[in-house]
Write a protein that holds these residues in place. Structure first.
Motif, PDB file in Angstrom:
ATOM      1  N   SER A  44      46.254  87.093   5.953  1.00  0.00           N
ATOM      2  CA  SER A  44      45.549  88.249   5.404  1.00  0.00           C
ATOM      3  C   SER A  44      45.478  89.389   6.417  1.00  0.00           C
ATOM      4  CB  SER A  44      44.130  87.856   4.997  1.00  0.00           C
ATOM      5  OG  SER A  44      43.334  87.593   6.137  1.00  0.00           O
ATOM      6  N   VAL A  45      45.300  90.613   5.893  1.00  0.00           N
ATOM      7  CA  VAL A  45      45.138  91.773   6.770  1.00  0.00           C
ATOM      8  C   VAL A  45      43.877  91.610   7.620  1.00  0.00           C
ATOM      9  CG1 VAL A  45      44.792  94.268   6.838  1.00  0.00           C
ATOM     10  CG2 VAL A  45      46.353  93.289   5.160  1.00  0.00           C
ATOM     11  N   HIS A  46      42.833  91.036   7.035  1.00  0.00           N
ATOM     12  CA  HIS A  46      41.598  90.791   7.782  1.00  0.00           C
ATOM     13  C   HIS A  46      41.868  89.897   8.992  1.00  0.00           C
ATOM     14  CE1 HIS A  46      37.375  90.057   8.630  1.00  0.00           C
ATOM     15  NE2 HIS A  46      37.604  88.759   8.601  1.00  0.00           N
ATOM     16  N   THR A  47      42.666  88.850   8.798  1.00  0.00           N
ATOM     17  CA  THR A  47      43.002  87.960   9.914  1.00  0.00           C
ATOM     18  C   THR A  47      43.812  88.689  10.974  1.00  0.00           C
ATOM     19  OG1 THR A  47      42.959  86.019   8.469  1.00  0.00           O
ATOM     20  CG2 THR A  47      44.162  85.808  10.546  1.00  0.00           C
ATOM     21  N   VAL A  48      44.764  89.514  10.527  1.00  0.00           N
ATOM     22  CA  VAL A  48      45.555  90.303  11.478  1.00  0.00           C
ATOM     23  C   VAL A  48      44.647  91.200  12.308  1.00  0.00           C
ATOM     24  CG1 VAL A  48      47.220  92.204  11.668  1.00  0.00           C
ATOM     25  CG2 VAL A  48      47.712  90.267  10.180  1.00  0.00           C
ATOM     26  N   ASN A  49      43.708  91.892  11.654  1.00  0.00           N
ATOM     27  CA  ASN A  49      42.825  92.803  12.383  1.00  0.00           C
ATOM     28  C   ASN A  49      41.923  92.054  13.358  1.00  0.00           C
ATOM     29  OD1 ASN A  49      43.739  95.229  11.282  1.00  0.00           O
ATOM     30  ND2 ASN A  49      42.472  94.998   9.469  1.00  0.00           N
ATOM     31  N   GLU A  50      41.496  90.842  12.991  1.00  0.00           N
ATOM     32  CA  GLU A  50      40.695  90.046  13.919  1.00  0.00           C
ATOM     33  C   GLU A  50      41.503  89.679  15.160  1.00  0.00           C
ATOM     34  OE1 GLU A  50      39.211  86.685  11.741  1.00  0.00           O
ATOM     35  OE2 GLU A  50      37.318  87.708  11.301  1.00  0.00           O
ATOM     36  N   HIS A  51      42.772  89.273  14.939  1.00  0.00           N
ATOM     37  CA  HIS A  51      43.634  88.942  16.079  1.00  0.00           C
ATOM     38  C   HIS A  51      43.867  90.172  16.959  1.00  0.00           C
ATOM     39  CE1 HIS A  51      44.591  84.785  15.337  1.00  0.00           C
ATOM     40  NE2 HIS A  51      45.021  85.025  14.113  1.00  0.00           N
ATOM     41  N   LEU A  52      44.065  91.327  16.334  1.00  0.00           N
ATOM     42  CA  LEU A  52      44.304  92.547  17.103  1.00  0.00           C
ATOM     43  C   LEU A  52      43.065  92.936  17.907  1.00  0.00           C
ATOM     44  CD1 LEU A  52      46.338  94.658  14.536  1.00  0.00           C
ATOM     45  CD2 LEU A  52      47.187  93.596  16.626  1.00  0.00           C
ATOM     46  N   SER A  53      41.900  92.775  17.314  1.00  0.00           N
ATOM     47  CA  SER A  53      40.664  93.088  18.028  1.00  0.00           C
ATOM     48  C   SER A  53      40.511  92.207  19.262  1.00  0.00           C
ATOM     49  CB  SER A  53      39.460  92.895  17.092  1.00  0.00           C
ATOM     50  OG  SER A  53      38.250  93.115  17.784  1.00  0.00           O
ATOM     51  N   GLU A  54      40.820  90.919  19.103  1.00  0.00           N
ATOM     52  CA  GLU A  54      40.730  89.988  20.231  1.00  0.00           C
ATOM     53  C   GLU A  54      41.776  90.316  21.291  1.00  0.00           C
ATOM     54  OE1 GLU A  54      38.873  86.578  22.039  1.00  0.00           O
ATOM     55  OE2 GLU A  54      38.337  87.982  20.435  1.00  0.00           O
ATOM     56  N   ALA A  55      42.987  90.699  20.855  1.00  0.00           N
ATOM     57  CA  ALA A  55      44.048  91.054  21.804  1.00  0.00           C
ATOM     58  C   ALA A  55      43.661  92.301  22.601  1.00  0.00           C
ATOM     59  CB  ALA A  55      45.363  91.289  21.063  1.00  0.00           C
ATOM     60  N   ARG A  56      43.063  93.293  21.923  1.00  0.00           N
ATOM     61  CA  ARG A  56      42.624  94.495  22.636  1.00  0.00           C
ATOM     62  C   ARG A  56      41.562  94.150  23.679  1.00  0.00           C
ATOM     63  NH1 ARG A  56      42.611  96.592  17.315  1.00  0.00           N
ATOM     64  NH2 ARG A  56      40.329  96.517  17.226  1.00  0.00           N
ATOM     65  N   ARG A  57      40.661  93.217  23.317  1.00  0.00           N
ATOM     66  CA  ARG A  57      39.613  92.818  24.254  1.00  0.00           C
ATOM     67  C   ARG A  57      40.228  92.132  25.484  1.00  0.00           C
ATOM     68  NH1 ARG A  57      36.588  88.568  25.597  1.00  0.00           N
ATOM     69  NH2 ARG A  57      37.625  87.170  24.108  1.00  0.00           N
ATOM     70  N   ARG A 104      49.815  83.510  18.088  1.00  0.00           N
ATOM     71  CA  ARG A 104      49.669  84.322  16.875  1.00  0.00           C
ATOM     72  C   ARG A 104      49.418  85.778  17.235  1.00  0.00           C
ATOM     73  NH1 ARG A 104      51.657  83.827  12.248  1.00  0.00           N
ATOM     74  NH2 ARG A 104      50.496  82.030  11.476  1.00  0.00           N
ATOM     75  N   GLN A 105      48.587  86.028  18.238  1.00  0.00           N
ATOM     76  CA  GLN A 105      48.340  87.405  18.663  1.00  0.00           C
ATOM     77  C   GLN A 105      49.628  88.047  19.175  1.00  0.00           C
ATOM     78  OE1 GLN A 105      45.184  86.837  21.490  1.00  0.00           O
ATOM     79  NE2 GLN A 105      43.684  86.311  19.899  1.00  0.00           N
ATOM     80  N   LYS A 106      50.415  87.278  19.913  1.00  0.00           N
ATOM     81  CA  LYS A 106      51.685  87.813  20.402  1.00  0.00           C
ATOM     82  C   LYS A 106      52.631  88.131  19.249  1.00  0.00           C
ATOM     83  CE  LYS A 106      51.603  85.440  24.891  1.00  0.00           C
ATOM     84  NZ  LYS A 106      52.274  84.424  25.721  1.00  0.00           N
ATOM     85  N   ASP A 107      52.697  87.244  18.243  1.00  0.00           N
ATOM     86  CA  ASP A 107      53.549  87.495  17.084  1.00  0.00           C
ATOM     87  C   ASP A 107      53.185  88.824  16.418  1.00  0.00           C
ATOM     88  OD1 ASP A 107      55.021  85.193  17.340  1.00  0.00           O
ATOM     89  OD2 ASP A 107      53.831  84.026  15.913  1.00  0.00           O
ATOM     90  N   ILE A 108      51.892  89.057  16.252  1.00  0.00           N
ATOM     91  CA  ILE A 108      51.438  90.280  15.588  1.00  0.00           C
ATOM     92  C   ILE A 108      51.769  91.502  16.447  1.00  0.00           C
ATOM     93  CG2 ILE A 108      49.398  91.541  14.805  1.00  0.00           C
ATOM     94  CD1 ILE A 108      48.166  88.772  14.112  1.00  0.00           C
ATOM     95  N   LEU A 109      51.526  91.413  17.743  1.00  0.00           N
ATOM     96  CA  LEU A 109      51.815  92.548  18.618  1.00  0.00           C
ATOM     97  C   LEU A 109      53.307  92.849  18.671  1.00  0.00           C
ATOM     98  CD1 LEU A 109      49.361  91.827  21.568  1.00  0.00           C
ATOM     99  CD2 LEU A 109      49.134  93.564  19.792  1.00  0.00           C
ATOM    100  N   ARG A 110      54.134  91.813  18.607  1.00  0.00           N
ATOM    101  CA  ARG A 110      55.583  92.050  18.590  1.00  0.00           C
ATOM    102  C   ARG A 110      55.999  92.787  17.319  1.00  0.00           C
ATOM    103  NH1 ARG A 110      55.641  86.377  20.310  1.00  0.00           N
ATOM    104  NH2 ARG A 110      55.936  86.313  22.562  1.00  0.00           N
ATOM    105  N   LEU A 111      55.413  92.403  16.213  1.00  0.00           N
ATOM    106  CA  LEU A 111      55.726  93.091  14.959  1.00  0.00           C
ATOM    107  C   LEU A 111      55.300  94.558  15.040  1.00  0.00           C
ATOM    108  CD1 LEU A 111      54.751  90.354  12.341  1.00  0.00           C
ATOM    109  CD2 LEU A 111      57.051  91.112  12.950  1.00  0.00           C
ATOM    110  N   LEU A 112      54.142  94.835  15.611  1.00  0.00           N
ATOM    111  CA  LEU A 112      53.696  96.218  15.758  1.00  0.00           C
ATOM    112  C   LEU A 112      54.649  97.016  16.629  1.00  0.00           C
ATOM    113  CD1 LEU A 112      51.060  95.305  14.369  1.00  0.00           C
ATOM    114  CD2 LEU A 112      49.804  96.592  16.117  1.00  0.00           C
ATOM    115  N   SER A 113      55.150  96.397  17.685  1.00  0.00           N
ATOM    116  CA  SER A 113      56.054  97.115  18.590  1.00  0.00           C
ATOM    117  C   SER A 113      57.407  97.375  17.951  1.00  0.00           C
ATOM    118  CB  SER A 113      56.233  96.336  19.894  1.00  0.00           C
ATOM    119  OG  SER A 113      56.958  95.139  19.679  1.00  0.00           O
ATOM    120  N   ASN A 114      57.675  96.725  16.817  1.00  0.00           N
ATOM    121  CA  ASN A 114      58.952  96.929  16.123  1.00  0.00           C
ATOM    122  C   ASN A 114      58.769  97.627  14.785  1.00  0.00           C
ATOM    123  OD1 ASN A 114      61.302  95.566  17.669  1.00  0.00           O
ATOM    124  ND2 ASN A 114      59.594  94.133  17.859  1.00  0.00           N
TER     125      ASN A 114
END
Length: 235
Positions: free
Chosen positions: A37-50, A13-23
């Motif tokens: 939800s946007v909240h869920t997306v931001n949680e995944h992004l926070s974990e990916a950054r970590r 799921r984190q990879k899916d979100i990061l791929r969308l951001l890169s496009n």
């Protein structure tokens, strides 16, 4: 370039979100695309950054994109649920307009020659400043189709480049049986594949999904990834 070990710790799921951001997506549009939800997306992004040790989500997206442009030599694409042939010229991937689509668990690749310099030094004179986007599909997302032959059609918000398209499967079990051709409409905005649906089956199809990004504008800009899910009526 040596990539961080955190790539391996990213969830799908984190990879899916990061791929969308890169496009070209932001957190809000990525949430809409993935149905979360946007909240869920931001949680995944926070974990990916970590995991990746970077200060921004865009930096995380770039690292993932770099890792997928230069995968391990023997690595298959588990995410797509198929074995994908190695790219003979991975460093030239952005400079080649290829036709790649995945049907019934088989990756089919047809390479079309283009002017490499046009991609390396600009967008070939295009005025594009935002990625093309899908404006309509048939079947529609969430719809139910009659078992048997049907047309799988995607329409974009502008004329698209001929000779390249990416109907991408996530799993062979959720991708319909389709012909290996997708003619483009006279106005250049729609592609159609002839497919067959089996009774009671659920389907998922992506139009562009990294690394398959061959729906492109006339100027060579990849379209935003778009997903539909639909099912066939039971007997």
């Amino acid at each position: 370039m040596e990539l961080p070990d955190g790539i391996a710790r990213l969830t799908e799921r984190q990879k899916d979100i990061l791929r969308l951001l890169s496009n070209g997506h932001d957190a809000k549009s990525a949430a809409v695309e993935l149905g979360i939800s946007v909240h869920t997306v931001n949680e995944h992004l926070s974990e990916a950054r970590r995991h990746l040790g970077v200060p921004s989500s865009r930096s995380a997206a770039r690292l993932l994109a770099q890792s997928e442009r230069h995968p391990p030599r023997n690595g298959g694409s588990e995410e797509l649920g198929v074995a994908v042939a190695s790219d003979p010229e991975p460093k030239l991937r952005p400079a080649v307009a290829s036709k790649r689509f995945v049907l019934a668990g088989v990756s089919i690749m047809v390479l079309s020659s283009v002017a490499v310099i046009g991609f390396l030094f600009g967008s070939m004179g295009s005025a594009d400043d935002v990625p093309p986007r899908v404006v309509a599909t048939s079947p529609a997302d969430g719809s139910t189709v009659t078992p048997g032959p049907f047309d799988l059609t995607v329409r974009f918000d502008r004329p698209m480049r001929k000779g390249g398209y990416s109907f991408v499967q996530v799993s062979a079990d959720t991708f319909p049986d389709c012909s290996p051709n997708a003619p483009i409409s006279p106005d250049g905005m729609s592609y159609t594949m002839r497919c067959t649906a089996k009774a009671g089956r659920s389907y998922e199809v992506w139009f562009n999904r990294p690394p398959y990004m061959n729906f492109r504008s006339l100027g060579g800009l990849p379209a935003q990834p778009h997903r539909i899910r639909f099912k066939a009526k039971s007997d």
